[in-house]
Enzyme design. Structure first.
Site, PDB file in Angstrom:
ATOM      1  N   HIS A   6       0.874  -1.194   0.000  1.00 26.90           N
ATOM      2  CA  HIS A   6       0.000   0.000   0.000  1.00 26.90           C
ATOM      3  C   HIS A   6       0.904   1.235   0.000  1.00 26.90           C
ATOM      4  O   HIS A   6       1.756   1.368  -0.879  1.00 26.90           O
ATOM      5  CB  HIS A   6      -0.922  -0.109   1.216  1.00 26.90           C
ATOM      6  CG  HIS A   6      -2.078   0.831   1.267  1.00 26.90           C
ATOM      7  ND1 HIS A   6      -2.405   1.686   0.248  1.00 26.90           N
ATOM      8  CD2 HIS A   6      -2.997   1.074   2.258  1.00 26.90           C
ATOM      9  CE1 HIS A   6      -3.477   2.401   0.593  1.00 26.90           C
ATOM     10  NE2 HIS A   6      -3.840   2.047   1.815  1.00 26.90           N
TER      11      HIS A   6
ATOM     12  N   HIS B  36      -1.870  -2.365  -9.828  1.00 26.39           N
ATOM     13  CA  HIS B  36      -2.936  -1.808  -8.990  1.00 26.39           C
ATOM     14  C   HIS B  36      -4.140  -2.735  -9.016  1.00 26.39           C
ATOM     15  O   HIS B  36      -4.430  -3.337 -10.047  1.00 26.39           O
ATOM     16  CB  HIS B  36      -3.353  -0.414  -9.488  1.00 26.39           C
ATOM     17  CG  HIS B  36      -4.028   0.385  -8.443  1.00 26.39           C
ATOM     18  ND1 HIS B  36      -5.371   0.245  -8.167  1.00 26.39           N
ATOM     19  CD2 HIS B  36      -3.546   1.298  -7.577  1.00 26.39           C
ATOM     20  CE1 HIS B  36      -5.678   1.067  -7.176  1.00 26.39           C
ATOM     21  NE2 HIS B  36      -4.592   1.708  -6.797  1.00 26.39           N
TER      22      HIS B  36
ATOM     23  N   ASP C 295       2.469   5.700  -6.415  1.00 23.71           N
ATOM     24  CA  ASP C 295       3.710   5.686  -5.634  1.00 23.71           C
ATOM     25  C   ASP C 295       4.961   5.770  -6.494  1.00 23.71           C
ATOM     26  O   ASP C 295       6.025   6.116  -5.989  1.00 23.71           O
ATOM     27  CB  ASP C 295       3.776   4.411  -4.776  1.00 23.71           C
ATOM     28  CG  ASP C 295       2.778   4.451  -3.636  1.00 23.71           C
ATOM     29  OD1 ASP C 295       2.715   5.493  -2.966  1.00 23.71           O
ATOM     30  OD2 ASP C 295       2.052   3.466  -3.432  1.00 23.71           O
TER      31      ASP C 295
HETATM   32  N1  CMC Z   1       5.581  -6.199 -10.380  1.00 21.23           N
HETATM   33  C1  CMC Z   1       5.573  -7.384 -10.991  1.00 21.23           C
HETATM   34  N2  CMC Z   1       4.484  -8.166 -11.103  1.00 21.23           N
HETATM   35  C2  CMC Z   1       3.348  -7.701 -10.584  1.00 21.23           C
HETATM   36  C3  CMC Z   1       3.278  -6.466  -9.952  1.00 21.23           C
HETATM   37  C4  CMC Z   1       4.444  -5.704  -9.854  1.00 21.23           C
HETATM   38  N3  CMC Z   1       4.452  -4.526  -9.228  1.00 21.23           N
HETATM   39  N4  CMC Z   1       2.018  -6.255  -9.510  1.00 21.23           N
HETATM   40  C5  CMC Z   1       1.322  -7.334  -9.866  1.00 21.23           C
HETATM   41  N5  CMC Z   1       2.112  -8.222 -10.504  1.00 21.23           N
HETATM   42  C6  CMC Z   1       1.723  -9.535 -11.013  1.00 21.23           C
HETATM   43  C7  CMC Z   1       1.709 -10.525  -9.855  1.00 21.23           C
HETATM   44  O1  CMC Z   1       2.970 -11.126  -9.652  1.00 21.23           O
HETATM   45  C8  CMC Z   1       0.645 -11.491 -10.306  1.00 21.23           C
HETATM   46  O2  CMC Z   1       1.228 -12.366 -11.225  1.00 21.23           O
HETATM   47  P1  CMC Z   1       0.728 -13.905 -11.340  1.00 21.23           P
HETATM   48  O3  CMC Z   1      -0.706 -13.834 -11.771  1.00 21.23           O
HETATM   49  O4  CMC Z   1       1.652 -14.489 -12.356  1.00 21.23           O
HETATM   50  O5  CMC Z   1       0.908 -14.508  -9.967  1.00 21.23           O
HETATM   51  C9  CMC Z   1      -0.358 -10.607 -11.031  1.00 21.23           C
HETATM   52  O6  CMC Z   1       0.391  -9.469 -11.479  1.00 21.23           O
HETATM   53  C10 CMC Z   1      -1.494 -10.135 -10.148  1.00 21.23           C
HETATM   54  O7  CMC Z   1      -0.921  -9.511  -9.002  1.00 21.23           O
HETATM   55  P2  CMC Z   1      -1.602  -9.491  -7.572  1.00 21.23           P
HETATM   56  O8  CMC Z   1      -0.577  -9.092  -6.561  1.00 21.23           O
HETATM   57  O9  CMC Z   1      -2.352 -10.752  -7.340  1.00 21.23           O
HETATM   58  O10 CMC Z   1      -2.662  -8.344  -7.822  1.00 21.23           O
HETATM   59  P3  CMC Z   1      -3.415  -7.533  -6.689  1.00 21.23           P
HETATM   60  O11 CMC Z   1      -4.557  -6.880  -7.318  1.00 21.23           O
HETATM   61  O12 CMC Z   1      -3.658  -8.382  -5.504  1.00 21.23           O
HETATM   62  O13 CMC Z   1      -2.265  -6.497  -6.251  1.00 21.23           O
HETATM   63  C11 CMC Z   1      -0.882  -4.723  -5.834  1.00 21.23           C
HETATM   64  C12 CMC Z   1      -2.209  -5.172  -6.458  1.00 21.23           C
HETATM   65  C13 CMC Z   1      -0.840  -3.209  -5.833  1.00 21.23           C
HETATM   66  C14 CMC Z   1      -0.782  -5.224  -4.393  1.00 21.23           C
HETATM   67  C15 CMC Z   1       0.294  -5.288  -6.681  1.00 21.23           C
HETATM   68  O14 CMC Z   1       0.233  -4.803  -7.999  1.00 21.23           O
HETATM   69  C16 CMC Z   1       1.647  -4.984  -6.054  1.00 21.23           C
HETATM   70  O15 CMC Z   1       2.076  -5.706  -5.144  1.00 21.23           O
HETATM   71  N6  CMC Z   1       2.347  -3.896  -6.510  1.00 21.23           N
HETATM   72  C17 CMC Z   1       3.602  -3.512  -5.936  1.00 21.23           C
HETATM   73  C18 CMC Z   1       3.366  -2.702  -4.652  1.00 21.23           C
HETATM   74  C19 CMC Z   1       2.792  -1.328  -4.952  1.00 21.23           C
HETATM   75  O16 CMC Z   1       3.272  -0.601  -5.800  1.00 21.23           O
HETATM   76  N7  CMC Z   1       1.778  -0.929  -4.154  1.00 21.23           N
HETATM   77  C20 CMC Z   1       1.133   0.379  -4.276  1.00 21.23           C
HETATM   78  C21 CMC Z   1      -0.264   0.246  -4.753  1.00 21.23           C
HETATM   79  S1  CMC Z   1      -1.023   1.764  -5.307  1.00 21.23           S
HETATM   80  C22 CMC Z   1      -0.958   2.905  -4.054  1.00 21.23           C
HETATM   81  C23 CMC Z   1      -1.475   2.460  -2.753  1.00 21.23           C
HETATM   82  O17 CMC Z   1      -2.508   1.834  -2.632  1.00 21.23           O
HETATM   83  O18 CMC Z   1      -0.821   2.788  -1.770  1.00 21.23           O
END
Ligand code: CMC
Length: 389
Positions: free
Chosen positions: A233, A272, A326
């Site tokens: 987050h 996201h 971010d």
């Molecule tokens: N880098 C590489 N791969 C990614 C990323 C990333 N940043 N984000 C998602 N993926 C891939 C993930 O590995 C997964 O792949 P697979 O289906 O092969 O296992 C797929 O995309 C789906 O990801 P998820 O984590 O299940 O998706 P989610 O909707 O649960 O997660 C998220 C959203 C924001 C937690 C995730 O994109 C992430 O961890 N991003 C990095 C941390 C980040 O930048 N967070 C800030 C979010 S926005 C501002 C805020 O809310 O504070």
């Protein structure tokens, strides 16, 4: 598309649900609308681009809390109330001086806010007036707490607020001890507008869940700060800076990012839950990062960020993984001269307005949040005496 998970419990019943509550509607709200497919974000009907161009953090906060853009008089009075509550109470500041100066800054912020709740008169009735008063006080004092945390870490005395300055300019002043130029103050003002609200994100949902028990506002905000701290987050902006430092130079970007993607590591500042295209806030922040790189003559962090964006678009763009808010806020905060340790607290300085608006909205038509889960444990197990185990 929301992925559903199918499970069969021990009684043979089939259940289908959305892991992480993706796409689940928890209640209604009039505060924020996000179109993740088109990359659109609006606060109470007004596009984020308009607010970033024309509004101030103070005006946007009023709008989020009270649902209408303020008149000149209303804005003036709101700003006056915020200025009145900028100072940290002396007893709280004394305790802050005893806190470990190497503690995590978000944990310190969380603890200070919790502590301030002890000095707040009881608001057990949750009257609108008292609740909005508490929310306004928190919006007012957050920058002073964050700046004091930073100053104390550096072994310096906290700087008292300067009421001739705007919310954003005063934050820079209290951190650095110097009044910022108009451009730096405006850039931070825009950052605060962009981070102020984002629907049912984890920390906002946390604040609504907590206040739905009819506990106090300080408990809800303390919990929200704990939620925002996480690297998935708000903590991601700090993670982006660590990534940039780990990469080190423009030439190494391609190798490091590809290596991380091959090993399935997440790239901080990308992806996201809602946006599957470029986050509109990232688009605006990218332009400010570019301009600040030109002004400061330090191109490195902006150039590296653009290169990462380009590689990620090529490698995973088709999977809907793009920069989020971010990503470029990290280089913007760097150019503004903030230490890495307060990147996420600065996010909180802004998001307190969104939390406050949601807390007030939740209290207006409250129903306790109490979801359920699919039980996959044993259902018919005999109790075994401790002597037989
Ligand atoms: N880098 C590489 N791969 C990614 C990323 C990333 N940043 N984000 C998602 N993926 C891939 C993930 O590995 C997964 O792949 P697979 O289906 O092969 O296992 C797929 O995309 C789906 O990801 P998820 O984590 O299940 O998706 P989610 O909707 O649960 O997660 C998220 C959203 C924001 C937690 C995730 O994109 C992430 O961890 N991003 C990095 C941390 C980040 O930048 N967070 C800030 C979010 S926005 C501002 C805020 O809310 O504070």
């Amino acid at each position: 598309m929301v992925k559903k998970r199918e499970v069969i419990d021990k009684s043979g019943n089939k259940h289908s649900f959305s892991e992480g509550m993706a796409g689940v509607i928890a209640t209604t709200s009039e505060i924020c609308f996000i179109n993740g497919a088109e990359g659109k974000l609006i606060y109470r009907g007004v596009p984020i681009e308009d607010l970033a161009e024309k509004s101030t953090f103070e005006e946007t906060s009023y709008f989020l809390l009270y649902g209408e853009l303020p008149t000149q008089k209303e804005l003036h009075e709101f700003e006056k109330r915020l200025k009145k509550h900028r100072a940290i109470p002396a007893t709280v500041l004394d305790v802050m001086k005893q806190m470990p100066d190497d503690a995590n800054t978000m944990q310190t912020l969380r603890t200070v806010v919790s502590l301030m709740g002890l000095y707040e008169p009881k608001n057990d009735e949750h009257s609108v007036k008292e609740t909005s008063g508490e929310v306004e006080k928190l919006i007012a004092v957050f920058p002073t707490i964050v700046a004091a945390i930073q100053r104390l870490r550096e072994g310096k005395e906290p700087v008292a607020p300067d009421n001739s300055l705007s919310h954003a300019a005063n934050l820079i002043y209290m951190v650095t001890g110097e009044k910022p130029d108009d451009y730096a103050a405006r850039v931070l003002d825009v950052c605060l507008i962009l981070h102020a609200e984002h629907g049912f994100n984890a920390s906002t949902f946390t604040s609504r869940v907590v206040i739905s028990t009819l506990t106090d506002v300080y408990s809800a905000v303390t919990a929200a700060i704990g939620s925002l701290r996480g690297p998935l987050h708000g903590g991601a902006n700090e993670g982006v800076m660590h990534l940039l430092d780990e990469i080190g130079d423009l030439e190494s970007v391609e190798k490091v990012i590809k290596n991380k993607l091959e090993t399935k590591a997440k790239i901080m500042g990308f992806g996201h839950r809602v946006y599957k295209v470029l986050d509109p806030r990232a688009k605006i922040l990218s332009q400010y990062s570019k301009r600040l790189a030109e002004i400061t003559g330090k191109q490195k962090y902006y150039a590296m960020s653009k290169k990462i964006e380009e590689i990620m678009k090529r490698e995973v763009g088709d999977r809907g993984i793009y920069p989020n808010v971010d990503f470029f806020s990290a280089s913007v905060y760097h150019y503004l001269g903030f230490s890495l340790e307060i990147y996420t607290p600065i996010f909180a300085v802004s998001r307190i307005s969104g939390w406050g608006a949601h807390i007030m909205e939740q209290l207006r038509e409250n129903r306790l949040f109490r979801p359920t889960s699919v039980y996959l444990g044993d259902i018919d197990r005999k109790y075994m005496a401790i002597s037989d185990r």
